[in-house]
Design a protein around this motif. Structure first.
Motif, PDB file in Angstrom:
ATOM      1  N   GLY A   2       6.269   7.909   2.125  1.00 18.84           N
ATOM      2  CA  GLY A   2       5.626   7.026   1.555  1.00 18.84           C
ATOM      3  C   GLY A   2       7.651   7.217   0.679  1.00 18.84           C
ATOM      4  O   GLY A   2       7.600   5.734  -0.210  1.00 18.84           O
ATOM      5  N   TYR A  27      -8.149   2.806  -0.917  1.00 21.05           N
ATOM      6  CA  TYR A  27      -6.745   2.247  -1.795  1.00 21.05           C
ATOM      7  C   TYR A  27      -8.045   0.612  -2.600  1.00 21.05           C
ATOM      8  O   TYR A  27      -7.271   0.255  -3.963  1.00 21.05           O
ATOM      9  CB  TYR A  27      -6.113   1.941  -0.868  1.00 21.05           C
ATOM     10  CG  TYR A  27      -5.051   0.696  -1.455  1.00 21.05           C
ATOM     11  CD1 TYR A  27      -3.759   1.116  -2.451  1.00 21.05           C
ATOM     12  CD2 TYR A  27      -5.300  -0.739  -0.772  1.00 21.05           C
ATOM     13  CE1 TYR A  27      -3.111   0.142  -2.558  1.00 21.05           C
ATOM     14  CE2 TYR A  27      -4.550  -1.742  -1.176  1.00 21.05           C
ATOM     15  CZ  TYR A  27      -3.139  -1.401  -2.429  1.00 21.05           C
ATOM     16  OH  TYR A  27      -2.161  -2.662  -2.995  1.00 21.05           O
ATOM     17  N   LEU A  75       4.273  12.019  -3.154  1.00 21.77           N
ATOM     18  CA  LEU A  75       3.317  12.568  -2.929  1.00 21.77           C
ATOM     19  C   LEU A  75       2.823  13.923  -2.251  1.00 21.77           C
ATOM     20  O   LEU A  75       1.703  14.116  -1.970  1.00 21.77           O
ATOM     21  CB  LEU A  75       3.089  11.407  -2.025  1.00 21.77           C
ATOM     22  CG  LEU A  75       3.206   9.610  -1.559  1.00 21.77           C
ATOM     23  CD1 LEU A  75       3.019   8.951  -0.206  1.00 21.77           C
ATOM     24  CD2 LEU A  75       1.523   9.259  -2.317  1.00 21.77           C
ATOM     25  N   GLU A 117       0.938  -0.924  -0.262  1.00 21.22           N
ATOM     26  CA  GLU A 117      -0.416   0.031  -0.350  1.00 21.22           C
ATOM     27  C   GLU A 117       1.090   0.750   0.023  1.00 21.22           C
ATOM     28  O   GLU A 117       0.444   2.058  -1.147  1.00 21.22           O
ATOM     29  CB  GLU A 117      -0.907   0.139   1.141  1.00 21.22           C
ATOM     30  CG  GLU A 117      -1.681  -0.640   0.959  1.00 21.22           C
ATOM     31  CD  GLU A 117      -3.015  -0.805   2.227  1.00 21.22           C
ATOM     32  OE1 GLU A 117      -3.634  -2.235   2.870  1.00 21.22           O
ATOM     33  OE2 GLU A 117      -2.028  -0.418   3.617  1.00 21.22           O
ATOM     34  N   ARG A 118       1.857   1.267   1.043  1.00 25.20           N
ATOM     35  CA  ARG A 118       2.768   2.652   0.475  1.00 25.20           C
ATOM     36  C   ARG A 118       3.209   2.698  -0.494  1.00 25.20           C
ATOM     37  O   ARG A 118       4.061   4.098  -0.727  1.00 25.20           O
ATOM     38  CB  ARG A 118       4.000   2.058   1.796  1.00 25.20           C
ATOM     39  CG  ARG A 118       3.402   2.646   3.428  1.00 25.20           C
ATOM     40  CD  ARG A 118       4.233   2.239   4.141  1.00 25.20           C
ATOM     41  NE  ARG A 118       5.653   1.229   4.681  1.00 25.20           N
ATOM     42  CZ  ARG A 118       4.899  -0.230   5.166  1.00 25.20           C
ATOM     43  NH1 ARG A 118       4.391   0.467   5.795  1.00 25.20           N
ATOM     44  NH2 ARG A 118       6.622  -0.072   5.231  1.00 25.20           N
ATOM     45  N   SER A 119       3.403   1.439  -0.994  1.00 27.81           N
ATOM     46  CA  SER A 119       4.455   2.313  -2.210  1.00 27.81           C
ATOM     47  C   SER A 119       3.793   1.667  -3.888  1.00 27.81           C
ATOM     48  O   SER A 119       4.238   2.649  -4.600  1.00 27.81           O
ATOM     49  CB  SER A 119       5.102   0.301  -2.997  1.00 27.81           C
ATOM     50  OG  SER A 119       5.853  -0.093  -1.754  1.00 27.81           O
ATOM     51  N   VAL A 120       2.080   2.818  -3.648  1.00 31.70           N
ATOM     52  CA  VAL A 120       1.512   3.441  -4.216  1.00 31.70           C
ATOM     53  C   VAL A 120       2.104   4.177  -5.065  1.00 31.70           C
ATOM     54  O   VAL A 120       2.201   5.417  -3.773  1.00 31.70           O
ATOM     55  CB  VAL A 120      -0.133   3.177  -4.370  1.00 31.70           C
ATOM     56  CG1 VAL A 120      -1.016   4.027  -5.593  1.00 31.70           C
ATOM     57  CG2 VAL A 120      -0.663   1.815  -3.849  1.00 31.70           C
ATOM     58  N   ASN A 131       8.813   8.578  -5.224  1.00 35.84           N
ATOM     59  CA  ASN A 131       7.412   8.613  -5.553  1.00 35.84           C
ATOM     60  C   ASN A 131       6.841   9.841  -4.816  1.00 35.84           C
ATOM     61  O   ASN A 131       7.685  10.871  -3.660  1.00 35.84           O
ATOM     62  CB  ASN A 131       7.090   7.313  -4.323  1.00 35.84           C
ATOM     63  CG  ASN A 131       5.502   7.757  -4.867  1.00 35.84           C
ATOM     64  OD1 ASN A 131       5.017   8.761  -5.099  1.00 35.84           O
ATOM     65  ND2 ASN A 131       5.013   6.595  -3.919  1.00 35.84           N
ATOM     66  N   ASN A 171      -3.242   5.358  -2.797  1.00 40.07           N
ATOM     67  CA  ASN A 171      -2.090   5.452  -1.397  1.00 40.07           C
ATOM     68  C   ASN A 171      -2.428   5.793   0.010  1.00 40.07           C
ATOM     69  O   ASN A 171      -3.133   6.711  -0.219  1.00 40.07           O
ATOM     70  CB  ASN A 171      -0.128   6.185  -1.699  1.00 40.07           C
ATOM     71  CG  ASN A 171       0.747   5.677  -0.813  1.00 40.07           C
ATOM     72  OD1 ASN A 171       0.227   5.561   0.515  1.00 40.07           O
ATOM     73  ND2 ASN A 171       2.000   5.408  -1.126  1.00 40.07           N
TER      74      ASN A 171
END
Ligand code: NA
Ligand code: NA
Ligand code: NA
Lengths: 131, 376, 131, 376, 131, 376
Positions: free
Chosen positions: F340, F310, F349, F194-197, F347, F318
């Motif tokens: 993130g 998500y 964010l 999830e954190r890598s979205v 990333n 994310n």
């Protein structure tokens, strides 16, 4: 302790419901606004990322940007040329002084914050008008 | 418990603006949006019209009670500066810091044009009486013709505070429309020959004269019309700050931050006097009509007196500078310049029009003092 | 309608008379002041246009003025020399960069708005004095 | 109808200042003009003397009622900030932001000179009693010798508000005259040898010391003399803002816009307490005489204590820095510097005089607290 | 006149005593603070003049200082280099213009007073945080 | 006479703070010094915590009476702006001038995260009730979880003014600690996947949308929750000033000088409500504990709702941006960005987190309105 738990949970649920109600209303309205805008301007793509558009309009700006450091703060309304001038002047000076290129950067270019109320030729400044 | 929650949410919704909106409030919100549009997109005096319009929006939000009459609300406290007559003189302090009375000192006869243009105030006063307003209301409406926002708000807050919203909106709207309102009247009342008069250059004004001027004006005007002393006194204090050159710190703050803060507070709270019950009345329509008349009469009076000066000066005075006597500084002076240049492209009337223009500020303050004296 | 027209016209006439009275008084006083000033300074010509005088005192300033655009806002108290320097620097740079002369102009030269209260050498700044 | 018009105009003229001017008001207007002249042309503390003088002018315009006592007038509202003791501490906040106590921390013995120079306050208090003033009035007059405008106004607004105008005018006038008043006294009380003492360089003061200093002063002074807590507390808050370096936004606003706005309001409304019935009294003449005495005594006390320190330090302290203890920051310190340089042109006393100079600000606030405590 | 001289002199003496008490307390505390500081930092010399220390740390700054006039007000946080650049640019220009060296000086260099709240890349400025 | 002097000095010393210090005041002074240390040395929101801490110091000086409750003291007058609910909306005016709602307009679903994160407020409300607080106190304590200083102060000044000091200190302290409080919670509640979205770029927002937005928000929010109209209205007026681009003068003053002046007054006088009898109570410790809980719960609610988005978006959102919904603008958004980037260094964010971040400001104001409505 004599807490009225019923009232307490009522506040909890009511509060969250109202907060969500208000913000969902805003979500819907802003989405509608976005739709209307894109219909009005005829740009069907306004809902999509600006990515494809940006490169088209920015090719000329790009080199300038790479030259001017991001830390630089330019006040609105100062022409790019003026900044270019000042940057160039400093750059030229630096090379003349034998300093390594890139070791200095224009940190800030700004216009005088207030026009002095000089009537010199054109009478009282714009500012006075609305009072 | 579930029913309690439903009840509470129901109560909140029953108490919300959606269930308590009156159609007049809806209309007022639409009007405030139109004013925001005029201020932002059309550039109608945005510095004041935008806060006024937003204040109007706030004042007509149902239930919230964010109007100038609701004791205890934020707006009510901001409004006290209007009600107690504090904000307009402070704005005049800032204006004084930004005004150069040099062209008026160089050609003091300009004062006469600044006096003549106040005819619009008193003629409109008669018109407003004819339309059924009380003398106090009529005086406040007439002062729109002075084309000076702070003067109009100061006078109205004393004589007819319930009309503040309408009068402020009318005053600032027509001020923005000066370049459209004035030219036809100016052309209709003057001949091509008159409009073509080229005026000589103004003499240099010494620093000493510029320092003595504000003191002299304060004394003379306050002696004759004590009720205008607060407005004129602060205007002249600001000017003395500027011309003395000795208190730059104060000059800068008075004309920038202090004036801006006061402008925000004044704009929002004057706008928030325009609750629907005060604004959505036939009076407002009449005020808007009378305001236009006031601007037109003021322009005409100025131009006609300019013609008189044209005759008595043997053709040396261009009557077009008379219209600048309504103030609306410096826009009315620019209008004189533009209309003049249409006849003689090299004619530079601006500085000559600035004389009547700033004289008109003093003239309106005097007229306000007279009205407050007689009607207050 | 029951308007008291007599009172109304009284206000009209009285108002205009008083406004004219006040402003005529100012006209006379300012004229008197002008007279006194010109007598005191011995310049008999102070009542006449400044035209003939200006050229006499401005011959050196004139070329500078034609170079610097009228839009330029110069804060009081900044020496002409400093402005000249900055203008010259920009001008020189521009010609070095091959830009057409006149396409850039110094828009604003101003002194720092507030002296930082640096005691460095001279103690508290002037500002503090009067409080 | 014609007779009605004549009547109305007649009434306006009968009610105008021309027909209601009292000779005392005329005298006051002349005095205010002299003060404007001193402020503008002679540079007598124009930041305060110009607003004060204009406030005095406004307050003595006949009929207009623009004085600090007339409830409902603009000036009355501005005056509340003086009456309630709000403005002086806010000005001290700004001064604190601009003051560097470094020289005082580097040489804390300077505090003694800042204490000694307050002798002028208490000696003048005795003198004022002898001239027939009440103890409260005498305390307010004595505080002129502190050479700190806000402290004088704060004290007087509590102890003897009817003397505000005279005391403010005296305080700011003599502050402007410090370069003329002090040197003869300094030379008369010192020998050439004493004046020639060259003082060593001051040590560096760390940032931590500069941050601890305002907190320490607030606590010590407020504990001993709680009545000076408002003044000293705000002075030290400003200084903490400055020295912490963490709140630049606030520091800048406190020392510029906030202080300028408060200065305008304070100046005008303090000036407008000087209506003729309060100012044109024998008291004012006495106050002006006593104010001069206060400055002279303060200077003398500072210099004499400086001589004491000269003796006890074995000739290391130049007694000339003692006169800077009266505050009048930073002018009194410059006077020490100049008088010292006349003997030894390379002698640089300024930084050494800044110690007593800023100590004098704290000393006067303490003295004010004592007077308020005993007499209030 | 009926002055209570006893009370009067009481005020005189009391006043001076209290003022001295307060300020002597501060003298002692500040001296103590100085002692503690110098003990904590281990710099036994902090009570002595900074003279011997300054030259050690300032050798590079010194020539710059002699070049830039003392009247110059530089806002904290503007790097010396930037000032050097601007000074140099002006100096170079002046010599090019044939002006005598030293007849002009950079009067003030300061950074733009407020960063415009440009979100461009990095979101809301620092200023917003604490509110 | 000598005995009289001794007596008077004795009286002064007996009346001084040294003889009237209570140990609780001493403790409070120490606490204020710790807060000054945190503000200055640790950079804990110094713009507000430094004035608050100094106000706390002043309020606990014995005898001096410089607290917000003591009628007649400087601080009492400054405090009226808090008590009457004037300062917080004015600060919101300035914040509106500095806030860009663009990322929120580009991705309006962010509003949901800004709503979810208010869960911390209501959960803490329950917790506070459980710890024995009255409903009004509990509501004020809960609002700490909104992570908006002015909203918390506004609500508390209405519901439980005696807790102002503790709540303000807790709110600003935890705001400064957001980078320490949030990350562990964020990591605990999300999976690495999830954190890598990586989220797509946001669309461009037109100027017109940015101008319509503040008007729309004012109307919708004020209609549904009239009690939040003052806060939201002023926030949106500031934003309209900014986005209209027509009133630069006003925008600059509102976000700089006006906000700085109000911040000084608000900080000092809120701090000065923390007299020892109000602050040194078990309540304060409970409030500090509950405040931490509020921040944690708010963060958790935001992240959990992010997980929901998500899932529903098919993995496009994310969940880390959910924590930014507590506001604490822009720090919470930066935390989202940093956490993130630990997973996917490229990333970016931040802009996506700014949406929930500014939505959280509106969300908290709505929550405050609900609490005031039900409990007020
Ligand atoms: Na006018
Ligand atoms: Na002093
Ligand atoms: Na929030």
């Amino acid at each position: 302790m004599n807490v009225d738990w019923m009232s307490a949970f009522t506040v909890l649920i009511t509060g969250m419901v109202v907060v969500f109600l208000a913000l969902i209303a805003l979500v819907l309205l802003i989405m509608a606004m976005g739709k209307i805008m894109s219909m009005m301007t005829g740009k069907g793509d306004s809902g999509k990322p600006a990515e494809p558009k940006a490169p088209v309009s920015a090719p000329k700006a790009a080199p300038a940007k790479s030259e001017v450091k991001p830390a630089m703060q330019v006040e609105d309304g100062i022409g790019d040329e003026v900044i270019a001038v000042i940057s160039a002047a400093v750059a030229a000076m630096m090379s003349a002084e034998g300093a390594p290129a890139g070791s200095y950067a224009v940190k800030s270019v700004r216009r005088a914050r207030e026009a002095r109320p000089a009537w010199a030729m054109a009478g009282m400044q714009q500012n006075t008008r609305p009072f | 418990m579930f029913s309690t929650i439903i009840n509470t949410i129901g109560e909140i919704i029953m108490g919300s603006g959606f269930c308590n909106l009156q159609w007049e409030q809806f209309v007022m919100i639409l009007i405030s949006m139109v004013l925001i549009y005029l201020a932002v997109a059309k550039g109608y005096e945005p510095l004041l019209l935008l806060p006024i319009a937003f204040g109007m929006l706030l004042a007509n939000l149902p239930v919230a009670g964010l109007n100038s009459y609701n004791e205890g609300s934020l707006i009510y406290y901001l409004y006290q500066g209007v009600k107690l007559g504090i904000y307009p003189p402070l704005i005049f302090l800032g204006i004084g810091c930004m005004t150069d009375f040099g062209p008026l000192i160089a050609n003091p006869k300009s004062f006469l044009l600044g006096a003549a243009a106040q005819g619009g105030i008193f003629l409109t006063f008669i018109g407003a009486l004819a339309l059924g307003f009380t003398p106090q209301e009529a005086g406040s409406i007439g002062i729109i013709g002075g084309a000076d926002g702070p003067t109009a708000i100061f006078t109205t807050s004393i004589l007819a505070p319930h009309l503040l919203g309408s009068i402020a909106v009318a005053a600032y709207s027509y001020m923005a429309l000066v370049p459209i309102i004035q030219p036809p009247i100016m052309r209709a009342l003057t001949t091509k020959k008159e409009r073509s008069v080229v005026m000589g250059q103004l003499r240099q004004v010494s620093k000493l004269e510029k320092i003595v001027f504000p003191i002299m004006v304060t004394i003379v005007v306050s002696f004759l019309v004590p009720d205008s002393a607060a407005l004129v006194g602060m205007l002249m204090l600001g000017n003395l700050f500027k011309e003395s050159g000795a208190v730059d710190r104060l000059t800068k703050t008075a004309q920038n931050e202090l004036m801006n803060i006061v402008t925000i507070f004044l704009g929002v709270s004057v706008g928030a006097t325009a609750t629907y019950d005060h604004f959505l009345t036939p009076s407002t329509l009449k005020i808007i009509a009378l305001g236009l008349i006031a601007f037109c009469f003021g322009t005409a009076c100025g131009v006609l007196f300019g013609k008189l000066m044209y005759i008595f000066s043997g053709g040396k005075v261009n009557p077009l500078i008379g219209s600048a006597g309504v103030s609306a500084v410096p826009m009315a002076a620019r209008v004189s310049q533009k209309v003049g240049q249409k006849e003689v492209p090299t004619n530079y009337l601006l500085m000559h029009a600035m004389g009547p223009n700033v004289a008109g500020v003093i003239g309106s303050a005097v007229a306000a003092g007279v009205l407050i004296n007689i009607l207050g």
